[in-house]
Design an enzyme around this catalytic site. Structure first.
Site, mmCIF file in Angstrom:
data_model
loop_
_atom_site.group_PDB
_atom_site.id
_atom_site.type_symbol
_atom_site.label_atom_id
_atom_site.label_comp_id
_atom_site.label_asym_id
_atom_site.label_seq_id
_atom_site.Cartn_x
_atom_site.Cartn_y
_atom_site.Cartn_z
ATOM 1 N N TYR A 101 0.835 -1.088 -0.025
ATOM 2 C CA TYR A 101 0.082 0.045 0.017
ATOM 3 C C TYR A 101 0.799 1.207 -0.061
ATOM 4 C CZ TYR A 101 -2.981 3.694 1.636
ATOM 5 O OH TYR A 101 -3.668 4.870 2.195
ATOM 6 N N GLU A 190 -3.598 7.320 -4.061
ATOM 7 C CA GLU A 190 -3.460 6.133 -3.157
ATOM 8 C C GLU A 190 -3.461 5.009 -4.246
ATOM 9 O OE1 GLU A 190 -5.914 4.960 0.280
ATOM 10 O OE2 GLU A 190 -6.756 3.929 -1.389
#
Ligand code: GDP
Ligand code: MN
Length: 380
Positions: A101, A190
């Protein structure tokens, strides 16, 4: 403004962040053609402006073009938390060895961009933050110094990435993500998951990209990505007419002049036992044009049952606003009950004008609280 996954990936690509090859499709037939063009297994992905599509059945693997067409048929029209799927992204399927991530967003408290990285990707980042906070590396970038290459290395080492090839690729992606973030005036970039393939290649498999609305004027290419259909009709109308409009959840539509007055109007409606459905700020204006625009926006919201006009005449005089309201009601038919409170400069003249000429569904009240009570009552 939130971008679809495929739009965010397009921006990633422009900034040199590796993504998989893919095509947009809006019908099962297009999905099939896209899969044929791409060759091999593909992933059929719902394009909606909300996360968690995988869990909701909006991301499916397809081995063949026929399969892709069938999956597309299932996913198109699906309702994913209030967002109906009208677009699909057909992407070459990836083999995944690991899911990481990576994101950069604004930390308003620190007034700095904040990077977050973890090798515990693929799941909700909130979950990682709650259950395994030590696995989440956070790092601020000083906007005046700009991004420094050592910061990428700190994220990667801090996250415990051991493979040298991965370290290098991720560090490069971190730098490019920062460039993308700054150059598009983004609020959030993101990548979840940032995958490592079995061959050790690092790629962005998903994108969440939010651009600051106030900066869109200098990013025409990004502004063009806006999908008007993703907004409710009254928000579309407000944007087109340049009306300041905010959607809320009650039953009284609110029109005021000036942000402070509008905020107090929301409070007074609550005090009177009601709930605002939305509000429009007329700002300094009160001419017929502005009133018509605002009324059109407010009444396009199906939740509105009554309308509360709260005007304080300062520089804008109440008689002018009253004339604006009357002219507006001449031009358009409003079925909803309207309650008007006028105070300030030339208030009496304004009220007299309204009482003489207003249609029967318009009620004039002397004080803000009386008017709020009336509007709440009429909304029942
Ligand atoms: P989200 O659920 O909205 O966050 O959508 P994602 O694009 O992140 O996809 C959800 C999950 O589907 C990912 O975390 C992956 O596990 C899986 N997935 C997506 N694309 C692929 C792919 O190309 N290959 C494989 N094996 N899994 C994928
Ligand atoms: Mn994701």
């Amino acid at each position: 403004m939130d971008l679809y996954e495929y739009q965010g990936k397009e921006l990633f690509k422009r900034h040199g962040i590796p993504v998989s090859d893919g095509r947009l499709a809006t019908s099962p037939e297009e999905a099939r053609a896209a899969a044929e063009e791409l060759g091999g297994p593909v992933v059929v992905k719902a394009q909606v402006l909300t996360g968690g599509r995988g869990k909701a059945g909006g991301v499916k693997l397809a081995e063949t073009p026929e399969d892709a067409e069938a999956r597309a048929r299932e996913i198109l029209g699906l309702d994913i938390r209030g967002h109906v799927v009208r677009r699909l992204w057909i992407e070459k399927a990836s083999d995944i060895a690991r899911e990481y991530y990576l994101s950069v967003t604004f930390d308003r408290g620190e007034k700095k961009p904040l990077f977050m990285f973890t090798t515990e990707g693929g799941v909700d980042i909130e979950e990682v933050a709650a259950t395994k906070p030590e696995a989440l590396v956070r790092l601020h970038v000083d906007p005046l110094e700009g991004f420094q290459p050592w910061q990428a290395r700190r994220l990667v080492y801090g996250g415990g990435v051991e493979d040298a090839g991965e370290q290098k690729q991720i560090a490069a992606i971190v730098g490019k993500l920062y460039e993308a973030f700054v150059e598009t005036d983004a609020m959030l970039c993101e990548i979840n998951p940032l995958i490592v393939t079995p061959e050790g290649e690092v790629r962005a498999l998903d994108s969440k990209f939010t651009v600051d609305d106030n900066a869109l004027y200098r990013h025409e290419d990004v502004a063009e990505m806006r999908d008007p259909e993703s907004y409710p009709p009254e928000e579309r109308a407000a944007r087109e007419k340049g009306v300041t409009y905010v959607k809320l959840d009650g039953e009284v539509g609110i029109l005021g002049n000036g942000a402070g007055l509008v905020m107090s109007t929301l409070d007074v409606i609550a005090l009177a036992g009601g709930q605002p459905a939305n509000f429009c700020d007329l700002g300094g204006g009160g001419d017929a044009e502005g009133v018509v625009d605002a009324l059109e926006v407010i009444t396009a919201d199906p939740q509105v049952k009554s309308i509360f006009f709260n005007i304080f005449g300062g520089i804008t005089r109440c008689d002018e606003v009253a004339r604006g309201i009357l002219a507006a009601l001449d031009r358009m038919t409003i079925e909803h009950p309207i309650v008007v409170r006028l105070d300030g400069t030339n208030a009496e003249e304004g009220r007299r004008l309204l009482q003489e000429a207003a249609p029967p569904n318009l009620h004039v009240e002397p004080t803000m609280l009386d008017a709020a009570r009336r509007a709440v009552e009429l909304a029942r």
